[in-house]
Design a protein around this motif. Structure first.
Motif, PDB file in Angstrom:
ATOM      1  N   ARG A 141      -6.666  -2.967   6.993  1.00 54.24           N
ATOM      2  CA  ARG A 141      -7.099  -4.277   7.582  1.00 54.24           C
ATOM      3  C   ARG A 141      -6.369  -4.914   8.554  1.00 54.24           C
ATOM      4  NH1 ARG A 141      -8.859  -6.997   2.731  1.00 54.24           N
ATOM      5  NH2 ARG A 141     -10.307  -5.813   1.439  1.00 54.24           N
ATOM      6  N   THR A 142      -5.315  -4.545   8.602  1.00 52.80           N
ATOM      7  CA  THR A 142      -4.418  -4.850   9.942  1.00 52.80           C
ATOM      8  C   THR A 142      -3.891  -3.575  10.328  1.00 52.80           C
ATOM      9  OG1 THR A 142      -2.285  -5.389   8.986  1.00 52.80           O
ATOM     10  CG2 THR A 142      -3.909  -6.968   8.909  1.00 52.80           C
ATOM     11  N   PRO A 143      -3.114  -3.497  11.532  1.00 54.47           N
ATOM     12  CA  PRO A 143      -2.473  -2.084  11.813  1.00 54.47           C
ATOM     13  C   PRO A 143      -1.474  -1.778  10.896  1.00 54.47           C
ATOM     14  CG  PRO A 143      -2.578  -3.933  13.922  1.00 54.47           C
ATOM     15  CD  PRO A 143      -3.246  -4.592  12.559  1.00 54.47           C
ATOM     16  N   ASP A 144      -1.099  -2.599  10.107  1.00 51.07           N
ATOM     17  CA  ASP A 144      -0.308  -2.212   9.224  1.00 51.07           C
ATOM     18  C   ASP A 144      -0.203  -2.553   7.591  1.00 51.07           C
ATOM     19  OD1 ASP A 144       0.693  -4.957   9.136  1.00 51.07           O
ATOM     20  OD2 ASP A 144       2.697  -4.825   9.908  1.00 51.07           O
ATOM     21  N   ALA A 153      10.862   1.545   8.404  1.00 55.92           N
ATOM     22  CA  ALA A 153      11.553   2.688   7.775  1.00 55.92           C
ATOM     23  C   ALA A 153      11.155   2.696   6.343  1.00 55.92           C
ATOM     24  CB  ALA A 153      13.024   2.215   7.962  1.00 55.92           C
ATOM     25  N   GLY A 154      10.007   2.358   6.083  1.00 56.86           N
ATOM     26  CA  GLY A 154       9.687   2.407   4.653  1.00 56.86           C
ATOM     27  C   GLY A 154       8.796   3.667   4.604  1.00 56.86           C
ATOM     28  N   TRP A 155       9.538   4.592   3.745  1.00 61.15           N
ATOM     29  CA  TRP A 155       8.777   5.873   3.687  1.00 61.15           C
ATOM     30  C   TRP A 155       7.539   5.814   2.925  1.00 61.15           C
ATOM     31  CZ3 TRP A 155      13.519   9.345   1.607  1.00 61.15           C
ATOM     32  CH2 TRP A 155      14.610   9.248   2.453  1.00 61.15           C
ATOM     33  N   VAL A 156       7.448   5.382   1.847  1.00 60.04           N
ATOM     34  CA  VAL A 156       6.480   5.399   0.929  1.00 60.04           C
ATOM     35  C   VAL A 156       5.470   4.482   1.681  1.00 60.04           C
ATOM     36  CG1 VAL A 156       5.240   4.904  -1.304  1.00 60.04           C
ATOM     37  CG2 VAL A 156       7.653   6.019  -0.931  1.00 60.04           C
ATOM     38  N   SER A 157       5.783   3.253   2.188  1.00 58.22           N
ATOM     39  CA  SER A 157       4.734   2.273   2.586  1.00 58.22           C
ATOM     40  C   SER A 157       3.744   2.975   3.724  1.00 58.22           C
ATOM     41  CB  SER A 157       5.325   1.090   2.762  1.00 58.22           C
ATOM     42  OG  SER A 157       6.346   1.090   3.832  1.00 58.22           O
ATOM     43  N   ASN A 158       4.659   3.536   4.827  1.00 60.40           N
ATOM     44  CA  ASN A 158       4.166   4.194   6.025  1.00 60.40           C
ATOM     45  C   ASN A 158       3.243   5.424   5.532  1.00 60.40           C
ATOM     46  OD1 ASN A 158       5.101   3.041   8.634  1.00 60.40           O
ATOM     47  ND2 ASN A 158       6.693   2.841   7.311  1.00 60.40           N
ATOM     48  N   ALA A 159       3.766   6.189   4.439  1.00 60.86           N
ATOM     49  CA  ALA A 159       2.813   7.372   4.317  1.00 60.86           C
ATOM     50  C   ALA A 159       1.313   6.803   3.717  1.00 60.86           C
ATOM     51  CB  ALA A 159       3.627   8.190   3.363  1.00 60.86           C
ATOM     52  N   LEU A 160       1.529   5.685   2.852  1.00 56.89           N
ATOM     53  CA  LEU A 160       0.266   5.137   2.188  1.00 56.89           C
ATOM     54  C   LEU A 160      -0.802   4.405   3.224  1.00 56.89           C
ATOM     55  CD1 LEU A 160       1.821   3.650  -1.042  1.00 56.89           C
ATOM     56  CD2 LEU A 160       0.099   5.428  -0.741  1.00 56.89           C
ATOM     57  N   LEU A 208      -8.432   1.249  -9.485  1.00 58.01           N
ATOM     58  CA  LEU A 208      -7.386   0.618  -9.340  1.00 58.01           C
ATOM     59  C   LEU A 208      -7.054   0.541  -7.812  1.00 58.01           C
ATOM     60  CD1 LEU A 208      -4.701   2.401 -11.560  1.00 58.01           C
ATOM     61  CD2 LEU A 208      -6.078   0.581 -12.299  1.00 58.01           C
ATOM     62  N   SER A 209      -6.451  -0.898  -7.258  1.00 60.32           N
ATOM     63  CA  SER A 209      -6.456  -1.070  -6.051  1.00 60.32           C
ATOM     64  C   SER A 209      -5.017  -1.524  -5.690  1.00 60.32           C
ATOM     65  CB  SER A 209      -7.586  -1.842  -5.254  1.00 60.32           C
ATOM     66  OG  SER A 209      -7.638  -3.156  -5.916  1.00 60.32           O
ATOM     67  N   PHE A 210      -4.464  -1.412  -4.610  1.00 62.95           N
ATOM     68  CA  PHE A 210      -3.156  -1.822  -4.231  1.00 62.95           C
ATOM     69  C   PHE A 210      -3.414  -2.304  -2.746  1.00 62.95           C
ATOM     70  CE2 PHE A 210      -2.850   1.844  -7.172  1.00 62.95           C
ATOM     71  CZ  PHE A 210      -2.251   1.243  -8.111  1.00 62.95           C
ATOM     72  N   HIS A 211      -2.602  -3.216  -2.534  1.00 67.94           N
ATOM     73  CA  HIS A 211      -2.437  -3.553  -1.015  1.00 67.94           C
ATOM     74  C   HIS A 211      -0.927  -3.297  -0.626  1.00 67.94           C
ATOM     75  CE1 HIS A 211      -5.208  -7.471  -1.625  1.00 67.94           C
ATOM     76  NE2 HIS A 211      -5.725  -6.250  -1.996  1.00 67.94           N
ATOM     77  N   VAL A 212      -0.975  -2.332   0.402  1.00 64.90           N
ATOM     78  CA  VAL A 212       0.299  -1.850   1.099  1.00 64.90           C
ATOM     79  C   VAL A 212       0.627  -2.409   2.487  1.00 64.90           C
ATOM     80  CG1 VAL A 212       1.490   0.194   1.392  1.00 64.90           C
ATOM     81  CG2 VAL A 212      -0.177   0.044  -0.708  1.00 64.90           C
ATOM     82  N   LYS A 213       1.708  -2.759   2.545  1.00 60.54           N
ATOM     83  CA  LYS A 213       1.969  -3.206   4.038  1.00 60.54           C
ATOM     84  C   LYS A 213       3.424  -2.169   4.716  1.00 60.54           C
ATOM     85  CE  LYS A 213       3.864  -7.067   6.999  1.00 60.54           C
ATOM     86  NZ  LYS A 213       4.143  -8.275   7.206  1.00 60.54           N
ATOM     87  N   ALA A 231       0.994 -17.107   5.028  1.00 56.39           N
ATOM     88  CA  ALA A 231       1.003 -15.877   6.029  1.00 56.39           C
ATOM     89  C   ALA A 231       1.590 -16.308   7.284  1.00 56.39           C
ATOM     90  CB  ALA A 231      -0.345 -15.058   6.203  1.00 56.39           C
ATOM     91  N   ARG A 232       1.919 -15.603   7.853  1.00 54.42           N
ATOM     92  CA  ARG A 232       2.881 -16.033   9.178  1.00 54.42           C
ATOM     93  C   ARG A 232       1.898 -16.360  10.244  1.00 54.42           C
ATOM     94  NH1 ARG A 232       8.198 -15.250   7.957  1.00 54.42           N
ATOM     95  NH2 ARG A 232       8.411 -13.787   6.479  1.00 54.42           N
ATOM     96  N   THR A 233       0.518 -15.648  10.205  1.00 54.79           N
ATOM     97  CA  THR A 233      -0.480 -16.194  11.467  1.00 54.79           C
ATOM     98  C   THR A 233      -1.742 -15.933  10.674  1.00 54.79           C
ATOM     99  OG1 THR A 233      -0.691 -13.976  12.233  1.00 54.79           O
ATOM    100  CG2 THR A 233       0.840 -15.092  13.207  1.00 54.79           C
ATOM    101  N   ASN A 234      -2.754 -16.662  11.336  1.00 59.54           N
ATOM    102  CA  ASN A 234      -4.065 -16.357  10.883  1.00 59.54           C
ATOM    103  C   ASN A 234      -4.453 -14.981  10.785  1.00 59.54           C
ATOM    104  OD1 ASN A 234      -5.018 -18.995  10.414  1.00 59.54           O
ATOM    105  ND2 ASN A 234      -5.516 -19.204  12.873  1.00 59.54           N
ATOM    106  N   HIS A 235      -4.089 -14.164  11.649  1.00 59.48           N
ATOM    107  CA  HIS A 235      -4.348 -12.610  11.642  1.00 59.48           C
ATOM    108  C   HIS A 235      -3.843 -12.166  10.428  1.00 59.48           C
ATOM    109  CE1 HIS A 235      -5.481  -8.783  13.391  1.00 59.48           C
ATOM    110  NE2 HIS A 235      -4.187  -8.357  13.108  1.00 59.48           N
ATOM    111  N   ASP A 236      -2.669 -12.707   9.977  1.00 61.01           N
ATOM    112  CA  ASP A 236      -2.018 -11.913   8.657  1.00 61.01           C
ATOM    113  C   ASP A 236      -2.851 -12.167   7.357  1.00 61.01           C
ATOM    114  OD1 ASP A 236      -0.086 -10.697  10.157  1.00 61.01           O
ATOM    115  OD2 ASP A 236       0.944 -12.501  10.376  1.00 61.01           O
ATOM    116  N   LEU A 237      -3.683 -13.197   7.316  1.00 63.50           N
ATOM    117  CA  LEU A 237      -4.386 -13.656   6.068  1.00 63.50           C
ATOM    118  C   LEU A 237      -5.423 -12.442   5.936  1.00 63.50           C
ATOM    119  CD1 LEU A 237      -4.787 -17.519   6.814  1.00 63.50           C
ATOM    120  CD2 LEU A 237      -3.637 -16.333   4.972  1.00 63.50           C
ATOM    121  N   TYR A 238      -5.151 -11.274   5.677  1.00 66.08           N
ATOM    122  CA  TYR A 238      -5.901 -10.089   5.722  1.00 66.08           C
ATOM    123  C   TYR A 238      -6.945 -10.176   4.442  1.00 66.08           C
ATOM    124  CZ  TYR A 238      -3.004  -8.533   1.788  1.00 66.08           C
ATOM    125  OH  TYR A 238      -2.443  -8.488   0.611  1.00 66.08           O
TER     126      TYR A 238
END
Ligand SMILES: NC(=O)C1=CN([C@@H]2O[C@H](COP(=O)(O)OP(=O)(O)OC[C@H]3O[C@@H](n4cnc5c(N)ncnc54)[C@H](O)[C@@H]3O)[C@@H](O)[C@H]2O)C=CC1
Length: 442
Positions: A226-229, A284-291, A275-280, A354-361
């Motif tokens: 949804r966004t770069p991260d 240095a987040g091992w699992v979150s970056n992998a996902l 099932l669904s998950f939102h992952v950011k 959210a921090r910005t409009n763009h972050d309202l993913y």
């Protein structure tokens, strides 16, 4: 028998990360992988959102135990246990290192149950045990916490026969570092306390074995960046996965074996079982970056059991006031779907920060739900205008509402304060445990 957040996972109603005891108003928090200790990815199970908290919960990850007031006099065992704890508190790191050194040298077969990198993980087992021991008199809360902990340990491969080994090393480490206060009575108090704790965990795991797998395999069937991260990930479990909207699970990726993170379900239970998950992805987040950056359809993850008590009370018609900060909107969306499925028209007011409009993913999804359901109001709040808790004060009155908070620990803390100020009693405010949030990163 690693102890994870789930070992604890987070919230105000329930709180166990798998189980930490929670104050009534608290629940555990999923979705947070936290990490980032001095530029290194955190190995596991703990999320961190605040700069001063180690992902692995070094000195954090403690359950929020309710404060009884007035406090009854502690039992003789509790007095001795608490005296030991006070003695080792300033040297907790040494006790932890020694405990794991003892465990892995005396019982090398147990090493395989823990992640390869122990930096973050290692403190969790000990923290959970010591926290439980310290609260040994708070039976009701403790039993729920420990049962959840015992069930949650099944996915690590923990067996009943592992518990005596852990107890022996725990007492070995404490007797060495609490020498100034250690005597036969203290040792006897620890043996009784640990025996009680471990038996509750063993019994809960044995009961759970009769009705649920130790873990579920889940194949990724959709990956939507949804966004770069931030990615929305949909998985298909290999067996039915019963859970309630507002709960979270623990999740392990094939890239980081035995490293488990908590994530909230982003939808109410669906008829197709997905099932669904939102992952950011966090630095240095091992699992979150992998996902976010590596997972693709066809990859197979493992899921632990569901946990958390930030669920909807369908026995009342009270309105729901929901605050979702960042990816904390995930379980809020699940709660809205849950209310819709129950067909009762009760007002639901969602503040989505959210921090910005763009972050309202996920704003399109939330606004679509608002168009479908006249009882639902969704209010996006970007930080340039106000932070979530401030925005809530502009509306109301809220005294007839049940409140649900999901997001970073700082938001939960200031959000609870703001909600109390506008007249919502603590017993009607639900969230996953902040401690778990702090230790969930990754
Ligand atoms: N069940 C739960 O409670 C869940 C919690 N999470 C947690 O939510 C967090 C989401 O992270 P991001 O998306 O990066 O969010 P973020 O850090 O971008 O914050 C999102 C919004 O929350 C509010 N907020 C943040 N810090 C605040 C503070 N100190 N005081 C008041 N308001 C504050 C602001 O409105 C901000 O725009 C993660 O820590 C994750 O672990 C995620 C999913 C479920």
């Amino acid at each position: 028998m690693p102890t994870g957040p789930e070992d604890t996972e987070v919230g105000a109603a329930d709180s166990s990360t798998e189980a930490l005891p929670e104050p009534e108003d608290a629940v555990e928090v999923p979705g947070a992988e936290a990490e980032a200790t001095a530029g290194r990815p955190a190995p596991e199970e703990a999320v961190t959102a605040e700069a001063d908290a180690g992902p692995d919960g070094t000195a954090t990850a403690r359950p929020d135990f309710p404060q009884a007031s007035p406090e009854p006099a502690p039992s003789p065992d509790a007095v001795l246990v608490q005296r030991t704890m006070a003695e080792v508190a300033p040297i907790a790191d040494k006790v932890t290192s020694y405990f794991y050194a003892l465990l892995f040298t005396r019982h090398p077969d147990l090493r395989a149950l823990f992640p390869a990198a122990m930096d973050t993980q290692r403190d969790r087992l000990l923290t959970a045990l010591l926290t439980a021991a310290e609260h040994i008199d708070e039976t009701d809360v403790l039993v729920d916490y420990l049962r959840n902990l015992g069930r949650g340990h099944r996915k690590y491969g923990t067996q009943a026969e592992h518990y005596p080994a852990v107890g022996e090393c725990l007492i070995g480490a404490l007797s060495r570092y609490a020498g100034a206060v250690w005597d036969d009575d203290t040792e006897a108090a620890w043996v009784r306390t640990y025996t009680t704790i471990s038996q509750v965990m063993i019994d809960a795991a044995a009961e759970d074995e009769l009705r649920a797998p130790a873990w579920w395999y889940a194949e990724v069937v959709a990956h939507d960046l949804r966004t770069p991260d931030i990615a929305v990930i949909t998985v298909r479990p290999d067996q039915p996965y019963p859970f309630l909207a507002g709960q979270y699970t623990s999740l392990e990726t094939p890239w980081w074996p035995r490293i488990w993170r908590h994530y909230s379900f982003a939808s109410a239970p669906r008829s197709d079982g997905l099932l669904s998950f939102h992952v950011k992805a966090i630095p240095a987040g091992w699992v979150s970056n992998a996902l976010v950056h590596h997972a693709r359809p066809g990859d197979v993850l493992r899921l632990g059991p569901p946990s958390g008590s930030m669920t909807v009370d369908h026995s009342t018609d009270s309105g729901l006031l929901c605050l979702g900060g960042g990816t904390g909107i995930a379980p809020i969306k699940a709660l809205v779907e849950d209310v819709a499925e129950h067909g009762r028209r009760r007002p639901v007011e969602v503040f989505y920060g959210a921090r910005t409009n763009h972050d309202l993913y996920d704003i399109d999804t939330m606004l679509r739900l608002q168009r479908t359901h006249p009882w639902l109001a969704v209010r996006p709040v970007v930080d340039t205008r106000a932070q979530l808790p401030d925005a809530v004060r502009e509306y109301g009155p809220w005294n007839e509402y049940d409140a649900y908070l999901s997001g970073p620990p700082g938001m939960i803390r200031s959000g609870v304060d703001a909600l109390r100020e506008v007249g919502i009693p603590a017993g009607r405010i639900r969230h996953d445990s902040v401690e778990e949030l702090v230790s969930a990163g990754g």
